[in-house]
Design a protein around this motif. Structure first.
Motif, short mmCIF file in Angstrom:
data_model
loop_
_atom_site.label_atom_id
_atom_site.label_comp_id
_atom_site.label_asym_id
_atom_site.label_seq_id
_atom_site.Cartn_x
_atom_site.Cartn_y
_atom_site.Cartn_z
N ARG A 84 -70.13 11.71 67.62
CA ARG A 84 -69.19 12.69 68.18
C ARG A 84 -67.96 12.02 68.76
O ARG A 84 -67.96 10.84 69.10
N THR A 85 -66.90 12.82 68.94
CA THR A 85 -65.71 12.38 69.65
C THR A 85 -66.00 12.41 71.14
O THR A 85 -66.49 13.43 71.64
N HIS A 113 -65.90 25.88 70.26
CA HIS A 113 -66.37 24.52 70.55
C HIS A 113 -65.97 24.14 71.97
O HIS A 113 -64.84 24.36 72.38
N LYS A 114 -66.89 23.56 72.70
CA LYS A 114 -66.69 23.10 74.08
C LYS A 114 -66.35 24.25 75.02
O LYS A 114 -65.67 24.07 76.02
N GLU A 130 -65.79 13.05 75.03
CA GLU A 130 -65.09 14.10 75.79
C GLU A 130 -63.86 13.55 76.48
O GLU A 130 -62.86 14.25 76.61
N ALA A 142 -70.72 17.48 65.08
CA ALA A 142 -71.85 18.02 65.83
C ALA A 142 -72.80 18.78 64.90
O ALA A 142 -74.03 18.68 65.02
N ARG A 153 -62.87 18.40 64.17
CA ARG A 153 -63.67 17.27 63.67
C ARG A 153 -64.93 17.09 64.51
O ARG A 153 -66.01 16.82 63.97
N ASP A 154 -64.78 17.22 65.83
CA ASP A 154 -65.95 17.06 66.70
C ASP A 154 -66.99 18.15 66.41
O ASP A 154 -68.19 17.87 66.40
N LYS A 155 -66.54 19.34 66.15
CA LYS A 155 -67.46 20.44 65.82
C LYS A 155 -68.18 20.14 64.50
O LYS A 155 -69.40 20.35 64.39
N LEU A 174 -60.96 13.79 74.17
CA LEU A 174 -60.46 15.16 74.06
C LEU A 174 -59.64 15.53 75.29
O LEU A 174 -58.58 16.15 75.17
N TYR A 190 -60.84 18.70 68.04
CA TYR A 190 -61.90 19.66 68.33
C TYR A 190 -62.64 20.04 67.05
O TYR A 190 -63.87 20.10 67.01
#
Length: 180
Positions: free
Chosen positions: A114-115, A141-142, A117, A108, A103-105, A120, A101
């Motif tokens: 991006r990673t 995030h998310k 979904e 972004a 790293r994805d943030k 995740l 999460y």
């Protein structure tokens, strides 16, 4: 049907004759235990197997699940206590999920790739949902995307239902009937 040890069985046999209860069957089980019953030996053995197995006390819908757990899944662990290993798995997967999460943030915010979904959700499904929940709350995030949240909470619900069933079947079998 009454299951009594040898000495008590002889007393019961005597009292049954005195009270005129009818025929008393003396059944020898395969393990050498003598069973005195007012039922025929075949009927007494089938009732004994059901009562000894413990599955008769389960609600009808859970008997199959209880039998699967006790006879097929639990022996795979070979007497090892499962709970600490599950806690370790959840802890490690939560760490992996939290880092994913994070790293994805970061990706972004930089506009980088991006990673997915689905990845995740896979981490969450393998036990990382507590880390995912923590990341949603701490780094924000998310946490707004409705489609993502629906899938996330379905994963959480499925984990909680499975955990409740496993704990109920494995660690608190005497509480089965209390919940009915």
């Amino acid at each position: 049907m009454r299951l009594l040890p040898m000495g008590a069985g002889a007393l019961w046999l005597l009292s049954a004759r005195v009270q005129g209860q009818g025929t008393v069957h003396r059944c020898l089980q395969p393990d050498g235990v003598v069973l005195y019953s007012d039922q025929a030996c075949s009927m007494a053995h089938s009732n004994l197997a059901l009562s000894v197995s413990g599955y008769a006390s389960y609600p009808p819908m859970l008997r199959g699940l209880a039998k699967l757990w006790h006879e097929q899944l639990q022996p795979l662990f070979g007497g090892i206590e499962v709970l600490p290993y599950l806690a370790l798995l959840y802890g490690l997967m939560s760490l992996v999920c939290f880092v994913a999460y994070y790293r994805d943030k970061q990706f972004a915010m930089r506009g980088a790739r991006r990673t997915p979904e689905a990845r995740l959700h896979l981490y969450e499904l393998f036990g990382g949902w507590p880390g995912g929940l923590l990341a949603q709350r701490m780094i924000r995030h998310k946490n707004r995307k409705l489609g993502y949240q629906v899938r996330f909470w379905l994963i959480v619900l499925s984990h909680l239902l499975v955990a409740a069933a496993v704990l109920w079947l494995a660690y608190w079998p005497e509480s089965r009937l209390a919940l009915l």
